[in-house]
Design a protein around this motif. Structure first.
Motif, mmCIF file in Angstrom:
data_model
loop_
_atom_site.group_PDB
_atom_site.id
_atom_site.type_symbol
_atom_site.label_atom_id
_atom_site.label_comp_id
_atom_site.label_asym_id
_atom_site.label_seq_id
_atom_site.Cartn_x
_atom_site.Cartn_y
_atom_site.Cartn_z
ATOM 1 N N ILE A 1 -1.896 8.413 9.007
ATOM 2 C CA ILE A 1 -1.149 9.828 9.512
ATOM 3 C C ILE A 1 -1.554 10.379 10.213
ATOM 4 O O ILE A 1 -1.475 11.374 10.752
ATOM 5 C CB ILE A 1 -1.502 10.082 7.744
ATOM 6 C CG1 ILE A 1 -0.282 9.025 6.961
ATOM 7 C CG2 ILE A 1 -0.556 11.632 7.601
ATOM 8 C CD1 ILE A 1 -0.032 9.633 5.319
ATOM 9 N N SER A 2 -3.139 10.018 10.188
ATOM 10 C CA SER A 2 -3.976 10.709 10.657
ATOM 11 C C SER A 2 -3.544 11.087 12.523
ATOM 12 O O SER A 2 -4.216 11.901 12.795
ATOM 13 C CB SER A 2 -5.655 10.973 9.993
ATOM 14 O OG SER A 2 -5.994 9.617 11.155
ATOM 15 N N TRP B 1 -0.594 10.267 14.154
ATOM 16 C CA TRP B 1 -0.129 11.310 14.212
ATOM 17 C C TRP B 1 -0.005 12.961 13.739
ATOM 18 O O TRP B 1 0.221 13.433 14.788
ATOM 19 C CB TRP B 1 1.610 10.715 12.731
ATOM 20 C CG TRP B 1 2.260 9.602 12.986
ATOM 21 C CD1 TRP B 1 2.100 8.100 11.974
ATOM 22 C CD2 TRP B 1 2.749 9.330 13.844
ATOM 23 N NE1 TRP B 1 2.207 8.082 12.522
ATOM 24 C CE2 TRP B 1 3.597 8.167 12.928
ATOM 25 C CE3 TRP B 1 4.087 9.501 14.789
ATOM 26 C CZ2 TRP B 1 4.366 6.471 13.733
ATOM 27 C CZ3 TRP B 1 4.618 8.959 15.448
ATOM 28 C CH2 TRP B 1 5.091 7.799 14.989
ATOM 29 N N LYS B 2 -0.717 13.119 12.838
ATOM 30 C CA LYS B 2 -0.873 14.660 13.545
ATOM 31 C C LYS B 2 -2.254 15.368 14.228
ATOM 32 O O LYS B 2 -1.846 16.209 14.780
ATOM 33 C CB LYS B 2 -2.014 14.530 11.824
ATOM 34 C CG LYS B 2 -0.975 14.738 10.323
ATOM 35 C CD LYS B 2 -1.260 15.427 9.024
ATOM 36 C CE LYS B 2 -2.357 16.856 9.214
ATOM 37 N NZ LYS B 2 -3.192 16.219 7.575
ATOM 38 N N GLU B 3 -2.670 13.903 14.573
ATOM 39 C CA GLU B 3 -4.100 14.563 15.988
ATOM 40 C C GLU B 3 -2.881 13.965 17.158
ATOM 41 O O GLU B 3 -3.435 14.866 17.468
ATOM 42 C CB GLU B 3 -4.844 13.152 15.773
ATOM 43 C CG GLU B 3 -6.132 13.061 14.883
ATOM 44 C CD GLU B 3 -6.934 12.257 14.402
ATOM 45 O OE1 GLU B 3 -6.946 10.974 15.634
ATOM 46 O OE2 GLU B 3 -7.668 11.728 13.479
ATOM 47 N N TYR C 1 2.117 15.169 15.660
ATOM 48 C CA TYR C 1 3.046 14.909 15.893
ATOM 49 C C TYR C 1 3.111 15.872 13.742
ATOM 50 O O TYR C 1 2.697 16.353 13.193
ATOM 51 C CB TYR C 1 3.670 12.973 15.057
ATOM 52 C CG TYR C 1 4.725 12.694 16.047
ATOM 53 C CD1 TYR C 1 5.644 12.836 16.698
ATOM 54 C CD2 TYR C 1 2.825 12.417 17.343
ATOM 55 C CE1 TYR C 1 6.126 12.150 17.819
ATOM 56 C CE2 TYR C 1 3.784 11.523 18.938
ATOM 57 C CZ TYR C 1 5.459 11.296 18.891
ATOM 58 O OH TYR C 1 5.065 10.961 19.630
ATOM 59 N N ARG C 2 4.571 16.500 13.650
ATOM 60 C CA ARG C 2 5.072 16.588 12.189
ATOM 61 C C ARG C 2 5.535 15.438 11.248
ATOM 62 O O ARG C 2 7.009 14.427 12.014
ATOM 63 C CB ARG C 2 5.128 17.719 11.746
ATOM 64 C CG ARG C 2 4.614 19.157 12.926
ATOM 65 C CD ARG C 2 3.442 19.282 12.271
ATOM 66 N NE ARG C 2 3.123 19.915 10.694
ATOM 67 C CZ ARG C 2 1.912 20.066 11.078
ATOM 68 N NH1 ARG C 2 0.440 20.006 10.919
ATOM 69 N NH2 ARG C 2 2.045 20.991 9.367
ATOM 70 N N TRP D 1 8.400 11.159 11.649
ATOM 71 C CA TRP D 1 7.526 11.924 12.651
ATOM 72 C C TRP D 1 7.772 12.595 13.750
ATOM 73 O O TRP D 1 8.652 11.854 14.642
ATOM 74 C CB TRP D 1 6.501 10.791 12.998
ATOM 75 C CG TRP D 1 6.084 10.711 11.635
ATOM 76 C CD1 TRP D 1 5.839 9.489 10.906
ATOM 77 C CD2 TRP D 1 4.735 11.907 10.762
ATOM 78 N NE1 TRP D 1 4.364 9.633 9.982
ATOM 79 C CE2 TRP D 1 3.778 11.004 9.947
ATOM 80 C CE3 TRP D 1 3.916 12.566 11.904
ATOM 81 C CZ2 TRP D 1 2.734 11.286 9.404
ATOM 82 C CZ3 TRP D 1 3.066 13.206 10.627
ATOM 83 C CH2 TRP D 1 2.902 12.786 9.705
ATOM 84 N N ASP E 1 8.859 20.692 6.821
ATOM 85 C CA ASP E 1 7.747 20.332 6.731
ATOM 86 C C ASP E 1 7.261 19.625 5.866
ATOM 87 O O ASP E 1 6.491 20.182 5.364
ATOM 88 C CB ASP E 1 6.799 20.975 7.829
ATOM 89 C CG ASP E 1 6.039 19.808 8.342
ATOM 90 O OD1 ASP E 1 4.869 19.633 8.506
ATOM 91 O OD2 ASP E 1 5.212 20.715 9.464
ATOM 92 N N THR F 1 4.074 16.984 6.039
ATOM 93 C CA THR F 1 3.334 16.322 6.409
ATOM 94 C C THR F 1 2.085 16.310 5.691
ATOM 95 O O THR F 1 1.245 15.251 5.696
ATOM 96 C CB THR F 1 2.636 17.288 8.067
ATOM 97 O OG1 THR F 1 4.047 17.276 9.152
ATOM 98 C CG2 THR F 1 1.613 16.353 8.758
ATOM 99 N N ASP F 2 2.012 17.552 4.799
ATOM 100 C CA ASP F 2 0.782 18.054 4.178
ATOM 101 C C ASP F 2 0.189 17.222 3.377
ATOM 102 O O ASP F 2 0.162 17.379 2.320
ATOM 103 C CB ASP F 2 -0.312 19.292 3.456
ATOM 104 C CG ASP F 2 -0.426 19.932 5.085
ATOM 105 O OD1 ASP F 2 -0.761 18.524 6.338
ATOM 106 O OD2 ASP F 2 -0.987 20.818 6.045
#
Length: 383
Positions: free
Chosen positions: A27-28, A30-32, A35-36, A47, A65, A67-68
């Protein structure tokens, strides 16, 4: 999501050189890589790049969203306690006299200022300036509170610049028969951000109807309660959420924090779009039948019948990811939602530069202020 430099690249047709999906693992990662995790329907999430999300805006595709994983993070906790709403409104003697204090000139002045910011997009400088102004305006009204009540205003900060505003109005601690420590709160909410779906970061987005109208509605309810010296039994909170247009981000953060902190909630009413009457049609109030607490929604129907008897009630459905009430419903709290028309008759100018004051009816907004006053007083004084 759409940071200025990257949006300019998108607008210019420049490739963002985003990595292909199958090459990303955690997941990290993707986020880095920008992407959301986006959900466009129950059980459907993927994503997405910033360009993908811009396409959702431009095709009027609603989304959450995730993501978190805000609400999901506390799904293993004990479900929130449920509080049955009153069977019917019973405080007309307190509520109806408040209606004479509804001021269309004050609401017009308030919304004129709120829509004067170029945009209230949650990552824009003017988006933060707008909520700073809202915070200041609420603080000015709070100073008029009687010694029998207390008002606390909080900037609920996020990872982005625009904060959510949480205002708590309650009986002062020194007052006789002070509220119990864990008395459930009554919440009236709206979203403070706006968006231009073609150019989110730089485009003009006055957001008068979406959702300046809802923001003005609950602000007027707050002003009237304070200036009338009403003393609530249960605390009443007014929430103005950031980043609703970005996938219910702000309300997810707030609802999950209430989950984590074990806050008791009697009920939530989301005011999102309260001022539109389609040309050639009679004013109505739409009762949403999906992603809400059915018992609380029926209580709201009774509120409308008693306190706004001159308007027709229509049943409608809001759809997935429609507004911030969905965050509270998913978190296990009773939440409700009304709309200013049938959903299929909704404003075609939302998310554009033409969503300005000329589009809203302050007489219709005043009807929703009546609803808000009834909801706040009746639910606050409930046993």
């Amino acid at each position: 999501m759409l940071w200025a430099s990257k949006f300019l690249a998108i607008a210019a047709g420049t490739s963002l050189a985003l990595p292909v999906q199958h090459s990303l693992g955690s997941i990290s990662s993707w986020k880095e890589n920008g992407y959301r995790l986006i959900s466009t329907a129950p059980g459907k999430q993927e994503w997405m790049s910033e360009l993908d999300i811009l396409n959702l805006y431009q095709t009027n595709t609603r989304f959450i969203d995730r993501t978190d994983h805000d609400v999901e993070s506390y799904s293993t906790l004990t479900p929130p306690k449920k509080y049955a709403p009153p069977k019917k409104p019973s405080h007309q003697d307190l509520v109806e006299p408040l209606f004479s204090n509804i001021s269309i000139p004050l609401m017009t002045e308030w919304l004129t200022t709120f829509t004067s910011f170029k945009t209230r997009y949650y990552q824009s400088p003017s988006g933060k300036e707008a909520v700073e102004w809202l915070y200041s305006a609420a603080s000015t009204v709070a100073k008029k509170a009687s010694p029998n009540t207390a008002v606390t205003i909080t900037k609920f900060t996020h990872q982005w610049s625009q904060f959510s505003v949480i205002l708590r109005f309650e009986k002062a601690s020194g007052v006789r028969n002070k509220p119990k420590e864990h008395e459930p709160v009554v919440i009236l909410s709206a979203h403070s951000d706006s968006i231009n779906q073609i150019n989110p970061y730089f485009g003009r987005s006055p957001g008068a109807e979406d959702d300046g109208s809802g923001c003005a509605t609950i602000f007027e309810v707050f002003r009237i309660l304070v200036e009338s010296d009403f003393v609530p039994k249960r605390p009443i909170e007014f929430h103005w959420y950031s980043a609703e247009e970005a996938g219910l981000l702000g309300s997810q953060k707030v609802a999950s924090q209430y989950q984590k902190d074990g806050v008791n909630v009697a009920g939530v009413w989301q005011a999102d779009e309260t001022g539109y009457i389609p040309k050639g049609k009679e004013p109505v109030i739409g009762i949403s039948g999906d992603f809400v607490d059915n018992e609380l929604e029926e209580f709201l129907r009774r509120i409308v019948k008693v306190y706004v008897p001159d308007v027709k009630i229509v049943d409608t459905e809001c759809g997935y990811a429609c507004s911030d009430h969905a965050s509270w419903t998913e978190a296990g709290f009773p939440s409700s939602y009304l709309f200013d028309t049938r959903m299929e008759d909704g404003p075609p100018f939302s998310h554009t530069s033409t969503d300005d004051l000329s589009r809203v009816s302050f007489d219709h907004i005043a009807r929703f202020v009546r609803v808000g006053l009834g909801f706040a007083v009746e639910l606050s004084l409930a046993n």
